[in-house]
Design an enzyme around this catalytic site. Structure first.
Site, PDB file in Angstrom:
ATOM      1  N   LYS A  17     -23.391  17.593   4.485  1.00  0.00           N
ATOM      2  CA  LYS A  17     -24.034  16.373   3.906  1.00  0.00           C
ATOM      3  C   LYS A  17     -25.221  16.959   2.944  1.00  0.00           C
ATOM      4  O   LYS A  17     -25.618  17.827   2.878  1.00  0.00           O
ATOM      5  CB  LYS A  17     -24.413  15.351   4.609  1.00  0.00           C
ATOM      6  CG  LYS A  17     -25.466  15.671   5.679  1.00  0.00           C
ATOM      7  CD  LYS A  17     -26.768  15.510   5.169  1.00  0.00           C
ATOM      8  CE  LYS A  17     -27.783  15.665   6.174  1.00  0.00           C
ATOM      9  NZ  LYS A  17     -29.183  16.027   5.717  1.00  0.00           N
ATOM     10  N   VAL A 104     -27.467  27.274   9.807  1.00  0.00           N
ATOM     11  CA  VAL A 104     -27.948  26.751  10.762  1.00  0.00           C
ATOM     12  C   VAL A 104     -29.400  26.160  10.448  1.00  0.00           C
ATOM     13  O   VAL A 104     -30.083  26.923  10.031  1.00  0.00           O
ATOM     14  CB  VAL A 104     -28.089  27.620  12.038  1.00  0.00           C
ATOM     15  CG1 VAL A 104     -28.977  27.159  13.281  1.00  0.00           C
ATOM     16  CG2 VAL A 104     -26.747  28.370  12.540  1.00  0.00           C
ATOM     17  N   SER A 105     -29.793  24.998  10.697  1.00  0.00           N
ATOM     18  CA  SER A 105     -31.022  24.439  10.348  1.00  0.00           C
ATOM     19  C   SER A 105     -31.507  24.663   8.884  1.00  0.00           C
ATOM     20  O   SER A 105     -32.483  25.001   8.667  1.00  0.00           O
ATOM     21  CB  SER A 105     -32.047  25.160  11.398  1.00  0.00           C
ATOM     22  OG  SER A 105     -32.137  24.897  12.594  1.00  0.00           O
ATOM     23  N   GLY A 107     -30.543  21.967   6.541  1.00  0.00           N
ATOM     24  CA  GLY A 107     -30.734  20.836   6.113  1.00  0.00           C
ATOM     25  C   GLY A 107     -29.417  20.052   5.496  1.00  0.00           C
ATOM     26  O   GLY A 107     -29.338  18.879   5.041  1.00  0.00           O
ATOM     27  N   LEU A 108     -28.352  20.883   5.528  1.00  0.00           N
ATOM     28  CA  LEU A 108     -26.921  20.324   5.346  1.00  0.00           C
ATOM     29  C   LEU A 108     -26.204  19.699   6.277  1.00  0.00           C
ATOM     30  O   LEU A 108     -24.932  19.267   5.923  1.00  0.00           O
ATOM     31  CB  LEU A 108     -26.012  21.361   4.743  1.00  0.00           C
ATOM     32  CG  LEU A 108     -26.674  22.330   3.381  1.00  0.00           C
ATOM     33  CD1 LEU A 108     -26.109  23.615   3.163  1.00  0.00           C
ATOM     34  CD2 LEU A 108     -26.796  21.337   2.199  1.00  0.00           C
ATOM     35  N   GLY A 110     -25.117  20.659   9.448  1.00  0.00           N
ATOM     36  CA  GLY A 110     -23.958  21.468  10.215  1.00  0.00           C
ATOM     37  C   GLY A 110     -23.931  21.080  11.536  1.00  0.00           C
ATOM     38  O   GLY A 110     -23.071  21.023  12.135  1.00  0.00           O
ATOM     39  N   ALA A 113     -22.179  17.794  11.750  1.00  0.00           N
ATOM     40  CA  ALA A 113     -20.828  18.053  11.534  1.00  0.00           C
ATOM     41  C   ALA A 113     -20.137  18.385  12.630  1.00  0.00           C
ATOM     42  O   ALA A 113     -18.955  18.039  12.895  1.00  0.00           O
ATOM     43  CB  ALA A 113     -20.597  18.905  10.054  1.00  0.00           C
ATOM     44  N   ASP A 145     -27.272  11.571  12.089  1.00  0.00           N
ATOM     45  CA  ASP A 145     -26.460  12.065  10.800  1.00  0.00           C
ATOM     46  C   ASP A 145     -24.756  12.201  11.488  1.00  0.00           C
ATOM     47  O   ASP A 145     -23.938  12.301  10.679  1.00  0.00           O
ATOM     48  CB  ASP A 145     -26.881  13.179  10.400  1.00  0.00           C
ATOM     49  CG  ASP A 145     -27.989  13.023   9.403  1.00  0.00           C
ATOM     50  OD1 ASP A 145     -28.349  12.036   9.192  1.00  0.00           O
ATOM     51  OD2 ASP A 145     -28.811  14.185   9.381  1.00  0.00           O
TER      52      ASP A 145
END
Length: 309
Positions: A17, A104-105, A107-108, A110, A113, A145
């Site tokens: 995201k 990993v870590s 901000g997207l 993961g 998800a 999230d």
């Protein structure tokens, strides 16, 4: 009655995201913050494979190289599987393997998800019959999230980010994502924001308790207009993240000089997102950033949410 799991493995994917807007409220007595964010799902996903096993374990690897990715003991993905097993009264365990494309870590989203994909894969593996609403309610207790990772598309998130309102979106936005070699924890970013606000309270004033997403952001998403969105996108965590990682400022400047409409720290960082006008500009900006030695790739938004693969 405990469902009988099939012998086959089940695969599911969920998108990363981007927070095209992220407003963070004042820190509350319990140490948490209310947020107001505009989510869009990215057309890039990790894939989780759930296989019958004794106990619960998780592995992860980069699909191209096969290189293993370290798995935290408290990974959201494992928490999701265990929570679903308790909710469904499932006695069996599961082995979760993640083909990792999202950083990993970074901000997207993961981790969220992976948790969303694990919920879908384990739900199918164990033959459960929960509604999407029940899965979403469970997801909100796993991570803020995770409900959006299940839903995908475009949405406004309030509260902790898990209270979702869908947003009508038209068109496609094009992004260039630049990854950083070292991740940054969400807790560290929020703590840095609180300290930044305390230091500069005379200049910026006290933070709102309950922030809101500006109407300009909603208009840009609904219109599918990258020029409007470039003017409206914002991240309250950006200033403290750039203070902790000053080298990112140079990358931001380089991306904008290469032709991006705007650059922004993604979520709690340290990944950067550059909004561009179209696919042609995305290719040009990503090539310029790669030539400067940065790990950059192109992606679009929005995309669909978690699904069985």
């Amino acid at each position: 009655m405990t469902p009988s799991p099939p012998s086959r493995a089940v695969r599911a994917s969920a998108p990363g995201k981007i927070n095209v807007f992220l407003g963070v409220g004042a820190v509350m007595e319990d140490g948490y913050h209310e947020i107001a964010t505009a989510y869009q799902s990215l057309a890039v996903s990790d894939t989780v494979t759930a296989s019958p096993a004794e106990g619960f374990r998780m592995t992860a690897a980069h699909p191209a190289s096969g290189a293993a990715v370290p798995v935290p003991a408290a990974a959201l993905t494992l928490r999701a599987a265990k929570a679903l097993a308790r909710r469904g009264r499932v006695a069996e365990g599961v082995h979760l393997h993640v083909d990792k494309l999202l950083p990993v870590s970074g901000g997207l989203g993961g981790g969220s998800a992976n948790a969303a994909a694990a919920l879908l894969a384990c739900h199918e593996l164990w033959g459960l019959d929960m509604s999407r609403e029940e899965l979403t309610s469970l997801a909100s207790r796993i991570g803020a999230d995770v409900p959006f990772a299940l839903r995908g598309g475009s949405a406004i998130g309030t509260g902790r980010g898990d209270q979702l309102s869908p947003v009508l979106a038209t068109g496609v936005f094009h992004w260039v994502i630049v990854l950083s070699g070292e991740g940054l924890s969400t807790v560290t970013a929020y703590r840095a924001l609180d300290e930044h606000r305390e230091r500069h309270v005379q200049d910026i004033g006290p933070a709102q308790r309950s922030p809101v997403v500006p109407v300009e952001v909603l208009h840009a998403i609904r219109a599918g207009d990258p020029y409007q969105l470039a003017e409206a996108m914002h991240n309250d965590l950006q200033a403290p993240v750039l203070r902790m990682r000053p080298e990112l400022t140079t990358v931001m400047e380089r991306g904008e000089l290469a032709g991006a409409l705007a650059g922004m720290v993604v979520g709690s960082g340290p990944s950067l997102a550059f909004l561009v006008a179209d696919a042609e500009h995305a290719h040009a900006v990503s090539e310029e950033l790669r030539a400067s030695g940065h790990e950059a790739y192109t992606v679009t938004s929005p995309s669909q949410g978690a699904r069985l693969a």
